[in-house]
Design an enzyme around this catalytic site. Structure first.
Site, PDB file in Angstrom:
ATOM      1  N   ARG A  49       0.905  -1.023  -0.197  1.00 22.61           N
ATOM      2  CA  ARG A  49      -0.205  -0.054  -0.067  1.00 22.61           C
ATOM      3  C   ARG A  49       0.764   1.277  -0.050  1.00 22.61           C
ATOM      4  O   ARG A  49       0.436   2.084  -0.781  1.00 22.61           O
ATOM      5  CB  ARG A  49      -0.848   0.116   1.221  1.00 22.61           C
ATOM      6  CG  ARG A  49      -1.894  -1.161   1.265  1.00 22.61           C
ATOM      7  CD  ARG A  49      -2.805  -1.093   2.403  1.00 22.61           C
ATOM      8  NE  ARG A  49      -3.934  -2.081   2.167  1.00 22.61           N
ATOM      9  CZ  ARG A  49      -4.943  -2.161   3.153  1.00 22.61           C
ATOM     10  NH1 ARG A  49      -4.968  -1.294   4.080  1.00 22.61           N
ATOM     11  NH2 ARG A  49      -5.763  -3.206   2.956  1.00 22.61           N
ATOM     12  N   ASP A 150     -15.753   9.005   9.118  1.00 29.10           N
ATOM     13  CA  ASP A 150     -14.485   8.193   8.526  1.00 29.10           C
ATOM     14  C   ASP A 150     -13.349   8.831   8.596  1.00 29.10           C
ATOM     15  O   ASP A 150     -13.431  10.211   8.351  1.00 29.10           O
ATOM     16  CB  ASP A 150     -14.898   7.428   7.308  1.00 29.10           C
ATOM     17  CG  ASP A 150     -14.114   5.841   7.287  1.00 29.10           C
ATOM     18  OD1 ASP A 150     -14.689   4.989   7.595  1.00 29.10           O
ATOM     19  OD2 ASP A 150     -12.855   5.960   7.010  1.00 29.10           O
TER      20      ASP A 150
END
Length: 284
Positions: A49, A150
């Site tokens: 990632r 979030d």
């Protein structure tokens, strides 16, 4: 020529590696900013990632990328770093046994019912909550019933757009599909978009659960924090549970993930059902 370029690209890719010390530094940074605990078992995930970000900034070593973050606490790259390392596995009516509990709780408490979804991801969970409340209470006339937040700005953008694959709606009834979504046409025939009425029942915002202050309209009748605290250590879990309990109305519910279990005597939350906790006293 293409074969030479391919070999060169593979060689370049192999030269980038994540050392033990770099992994430890990454772990300290993501724990401090997002409370997420990482270990050597997640080395490959972290490499995959973050290597995209390292290369996009033309760095040749992870240490250069980490130096950038450590030296600039407000650098825009911090959000990319957090977005890369957060997990966003979600679906409509995931852990479906929670929604009949939510529906009955809302039915008994009536109008004014409000829910905070603390990990909105791409919107499937807050949409599921909003649909459940709409079916029990009817359309809201007082604005959004669901406050959805979030830490990842990328998934929030997708949630606000409300566009999904048709296959994502497999867990919904035919009536729910027709009532809450519009199917695309032509090249978009395998996509759906949440109807305006559904999206208007949800307020999306960026929020880090580790922030000292949460800008949310408490108190809530219910809070969803499912499959989030498994990434935190015990002290962080306890702090969050205590804070959640202060934001619940008397008799309010906290929904957590199926693998999350808590038993802290100083926190006024008692297990009511499968991964559902109820506030046992007023803490404000």
């Amino acid at each position: 020529m293409s074969e030479i370029n391919s070999i060169s690209a593979r060689k370049s890719q192999h030269t980038l590696s994540l050392t033990d010390s770099e992994l430890q530094r990454v772990g300290k940074l993501i724990y401090k900013r997002a409370g997420i605990v990482v270990n050597d078992q997640k080395r490959e995930m972290i490499f995959n990632r973050l290597s995209r970000r390292v290369r996009s900034l033309a760095f040749t070593r992870f240490s250069e990328y980490i130096d950038l973050l450590e030296s600039h606490s407000e650098h825009p790259e911090w959000q990319n770093f957090i977005n890369a390392l957060t997990t966003n596995l979600t679906s409509f009516f995931r852990e479906s046994y929670h929604f009949p509990v939510l529906a009955e709780h809302a039915r008994l408490r009536g109008s004014g019912y409000r829910v905070w979804c603390t990990a909105a991801s791409t919107g499937e969970e807050p949409c599921s909550i909003a649909m459940t409340l709409d079916e029990v209470l009817g359309a809201s006339v007082a604005g959004p019933r669901v406050w959805a937040s979030d830490i990842d700005t990328n998934v929030l953008a997708k949630a606000e757009a409300g566009v999904y694959r048709l296959s994502d709606l497999e867990s919904l009834t035919l009536a729910q599909k027709r009532r809450y979504f519009l199917r695309g046409t032509g090249d978009n025939s395998e996509s759906v978009k949440a109807r305006r009425e559904l999206l208007s029942a949800i307020h999306y915002q960026h929020l880090n659960l580790l922030d000292e202050k949460w800008s949310v309209p408490a108190p809530f009748d219910a809070i969803f924090c499912r499959n989030v605290m498994i990434y935190f250590d015990a002290p962080t879990q306890q702090r969050l549970l205590q804070r959640f309990s202060r934001l619940l109305k008397p008799g309010g519910l906290l929904f957590v993930g199926h693998s999350e279990h808590f038993n802290y005597s100083h926190i006024p939350l008692r297990l009511r059902g499968q991964s559902v906790y109820e506030l046992t006293e007023t803490t404000r």
